[in-house]
Design a protein around this motif. Structure first.
Motif, PDB file in Angstrom:
ATOM      1  N   CYS A 166       2.307  10.832  -2.825  1.00  0.00           N
ATOM      2  CA  CYS A 166       2.402   9.374  -2.752  1.00  0.00           C
ATOM      3  C   CYS A 166       1.763   8.869  -1.467  1.00  0.00           C
ATOM      4  N   THR A 167       0.933   7.850  -1.596  1.00  0.00           N
ATOM      5  CA  THR A 167       0.325   7.170  -0.447  1.00  0.00           C
ATOM      6  C   THR A 167       0.699   5.695  -0.528  1.00  0.00           C
ATOM      7  N   VAL A 168       1.342   5.184   0.533  1.00  0.00           N
ATOM      8  CA  VAL A 168       1.748   3.782   0.598  1.00  0.00           C
ATOM      9  C   VAL A 168       1.134   3.176   1.849  1.00  0.00           C
ATOM     10  N   LYS A 169       0.336   2.125   1.684  1.00  0.00           N
ATOM     11  CA  LYS A 169      -0.325   1.491   2.837  1.00  0.00           C
ATOM     12  C   LYS A 169       0.633   0.610   3.638  1.00  0.00           C
ATOM     13  N   GLY A 170       1.689   0.101   3.011  1.00  0.00           N
ATOM     14  CA  GLY A 170       2.633  -0.773   3.703  1.00  0.00           C
ATOM     15  C   GLY A 170       3.958  -0.094   3.933  1.00  0.00           C
ATOM     16  N   ASP A 171       5.023  -0.895   4.015  1.00  0.00           N
ATOM     17  CA  ASP A 171       6.371  -0.389   4.247  1.00  0.00           C
ATOM     18  C   ASP A 171       7.010   0.075   2.948  1.00  0.00           C
ATOM     19  N   CYS A 172       7.980   0.945   3.080  1.00  0.00           N
ATOM     20  CA  CYS A 172       8.776   1.430   1.961  1.00  0.00           C
ATOM     21  C   CYS A 172      10.225   1.123   2.291  1.00  0.00           C
ATOM     22  N   GLN A 173      10.822   0.148   1.590  1.00  0.00           N
ATOM     23  CA  GLN A 173      12.185  -0.281   1.877  1.00  0.00           C
ATOM     24  C   GLN A 173      13.013  -0.161   0.605  1.00  0.00           C
ATOM     25  N   VAL A 174      13.862   0.883   0.568  1.00  0.00           N
ATOM     26  CA  VAL A 174      14.680   1.152  -0.613  1.00  0.00           C
ATOM     27  C   VAL A 174      16.084   1.574  -0.192  1.00  0.00           C
ATOM     28  N   GLU A 175      17.012   1.527  -1.125  1.00  0.00           N
ATOM     29  CA  GLU A 175      18.365   2.004  -0.857  1.00  0.00           C
ATOM     30  C   GLU A 175      18.399   3.535  -0.857  1.00  0.00           C
ATOM     31  N   HIS A 176      17.812   4.147  -1.892  1.00  0.00           N
ATOM     32  CA  HIS A 176      17.837   5.602  -2.046  1.00  0.00           C
ATOM     33  C   HIS A 176      16.413   6.073  -2.314  1.00  0.00           C
ATOM     34  N   PHE A 177      15.877   6.903  -1.419  1.00  0.00           N
ATOM     35  CA  PHE A 177      14.500   7.403  -1.522  1.00  0.00           C
ATOM     36  C   PHE A 177      14.539   8.914  -1.688  1.00  0.00           C
ATOM     37  N   ARG A 178      14.010   9.412  -2.821  1.00  0.00           N
ATOM     38  CA  ARG A 178      13.896  10.849  -3.073  1.00  0.00           C
ATOM     39  C   ARG A 178      12.428  11.209  -3.182  1.00  0.00           C
ATOM     40  N   LEU A 179      12.069  12.315  -2.539  1.00  0.00           N
ATOM     41  CA  LEU A 179      10.691  12.805  -2.587  1.00  0.00           C
ATOM     42  C   LEU A 179      10.702  14.314  -2.711  1.00  0.00           C
ATOM     43  N   LYS A 180       9.954  14.812  -3.673  1.00  0.00           N
ATOM     44  CA  LYS A 180       9.672  16.246  -3.760  1.00  0.00           C
ATOM     45  C   LYS A 180       8.166  16.334  -3.871  1.00  0.00           C
ATOM     46  N   GLY A 181       7.520  16.652  -2.758  1.00  0.00           N
ATOM     47  CA  GLY A 181       6.067  16.663  -2.697  1.00  0.00           C
ATOM     48  C   GLY A 181       5.602  16.226  -1.328  1.00  0.00           C
ATOM     49  N   ALA A 182       4.636  15.322  -1.300  1.00  0.00           N
ATOM     50  CA  ALA A 182       4.070  14.834  -0.041  1.00  0.00           C
ATOM     51  C   ALA A 182       3.975  13.318  -0.077  1.00  0.00           C
ATOM     52  N   ALA A 183       4.164  12.692   1.086  1.00  0.00           N
ATOM     53  CA  ALA A 183       4.057  11.230   1.175  1.00  0.00           C
ATOM     54  C   ALA A 183       3.394  10.841   2.479  1.00  0.00           C
ATOM     55  N   GLN A 184       2.513   9.868   2.391  1.00  0.00           N
ATOM     56  CA  GLN A 184       1.904   9.251   3.560  1.00  0.00           C
ATOM     57  C   GLN A 184       2.258   7.771   3.488  1.00  0.00           C
ATOM     58  N   VAL A 185       3.084   7.318   4.428  1.00  0.00           N
ATOM     59  CA  VAL A 185       3.508   5.922   4.483  1.00  0.00           C
ATOM     60  C   VAL A 185       2.935   5.331   5.759  1.00  0.00           C
ATOM     61  N   ASP A 186       2.023   4.365   5.617  1.00  0.00           N
ATOM     62  CA  ASP A 186       1.391   3.768   6.792  1.00  0.00           C
ATOM     63  C   ASP A 186       2.329   2.823   7.536  1.00  0.00           C
ATOM     64  N   LEU A 227       9.314   3.668   6.717  1.00  0.00           N
ATOM     65  CA  LEU A 227      10.160   4.124   5.623  1.00  0.00           C
ATOM     66  C   LEU A 227      11.588   3.805   6.008  1.00  0.00           C
ATOM     67  N   ASN A 228      12.184   2.814   5.336  1.00  0.00           N
ATOM     68  CA  ASN A 228      13.505   2.309   5.670  1.00  0.00           C
ATOM     69  C   ASN A 228      14.398   2.493   4.447  1.00  0.00           C
ATOM     70  N   ALA A 229      15.441   3.321   4.567  1.00  0.00           N
ATOM     71  CA  ALA A 229      16.320   3.593   3.437  1.00  0.00           C
ATOM     72  C   ALA A 229      17.725   3.879   3.915  1.00  0.00           C
ATOM     73  N   GLU A 230      18.692   3.623   3.045  1.00  0.00           N
ATOM     74  CA  GLU A 230      20.068   3.977   3.364  1.00  0.00           C
ATOM     75  C   GLU A 230      20.289   5.471   3.151  1.00  0.00           C
ATOM     76  N   ARG A 231      19.628   6.029   2.150  1.00  0.00           N
ATOM     77  CA  ARG A 231      19.760   7.456   1.850  1.00  0.00           C
ATOM     78  C   ARG A 231      18.374   8.025   1.576  1.00  0.00           C
ATOM     79  N   VAL A 232      18.044   9.135   2.252  1.00  0.00           N
ATOM     80  CA  VAL A 232      16.739   9.778   2.101  1.00  0.00           C
ATOM     81  C   VAL A 232      16.949  11.248   1.765  1.00  0.00           C
ATOM     82  N   GLU A 233      16.287  11.711   0.708  1.00  0.00           N
ATOM     83  CA  GLU A 233      16.275  13.124   0.350  1.00  0.00           C
ATOM     84  C   GLU A 233      14.816  13.523   0.158  1.00  0.00           C
TER      85      GLU A 233
END
Length: 179
Positions: free
Chosen positions: A120-140, A143-149
């Motif tokens: 996942c590539t995101v040029k802006g902000d990532c604002q979520v309650e629950h963020f799960r990622l299995k892989g790779a992410a580039q967030v420019d 990354l703002n979340a209450e729960r991150v996995e």
């Protein structure tokens, strides 16, 4: 959903093969094959098996796709399920999303629950309650979340910061060891 009026009867849009539409307000959109949409789509359900190129924004309560989706605008919805490639030149705003594959978002992500399995590539902000990622992410942005996995399986970064507000985080490298 801005344009959809439950009191009006809306038609369905069905595309089989290689065809297109000018967009509009629909009950159901079903694409099997390759579709080029020249305008915004506002619908209750959007299903695509194949490729959809949308020259505008897409708003849908239920979005299920196997294949490739490209929007020149934003994607807004309730429940989003994708297996394939997603390229959004605007933002992604959803209640719940499970994204499997190659994801590119030009502006940012906002939502309650986002699960990304792939790259996942995101040029802006990532604002979520629950963020799960299995892989790779580039967030420019941030990354703002209450729960991150996260289980990192490739080069990942958040250019500005990773911020967990009153929640928990669990980040693992690909070998299962805490980072």
């Amino acid at each position: 959903m801005a344009d959809y009026d439950k009191n009006l009867k809306h038609s369905d849009l069905k595309i089989v093969g290689d065809s297109g539409s000018n967009g509009g307000v629909f009950n159901k959109v079903n694409i099997v094959g390759n579709a080029e949409i020249n305008g915004d789509i506002d619908c209750l359900t959007f299903k695509c098996t194949g490729t959809a190129e949308i020259d505008g924004s897409l708003t849908s309560n239920v979005f299920k796709t196997t294949g490739d989706v490209i929007t020149k605008g934003s994607l807004r919805g309730g429940e989003v399920n994708l297996t394939g490639n997603l390229n959004i030149r605007g933002s992604l705003t959803v209640t719940k999303a499970q994204l499997n594959g190659e994801i590119q978002i030009e502006e940012g992500i906002a939502g309650d629950e986002i699960g990304i399995y792939g790259n996942c590539t995101v040029k802006g902000d990532c604002q979520v309650e629950h963020f799960r990622l299995k892989g790779a992410a580039q967030v420019d942005g941030m990354l703002n979340a209450e729960r991150v996995e996260m289980k990192l399986l490739g080069l990942s970064r958040a250019r500005r910061s990773l911020e967990v507000i009153f929640g928990s985080s669990r980040i693992l490298r690909g070998d299962g060891c805490p980072c």
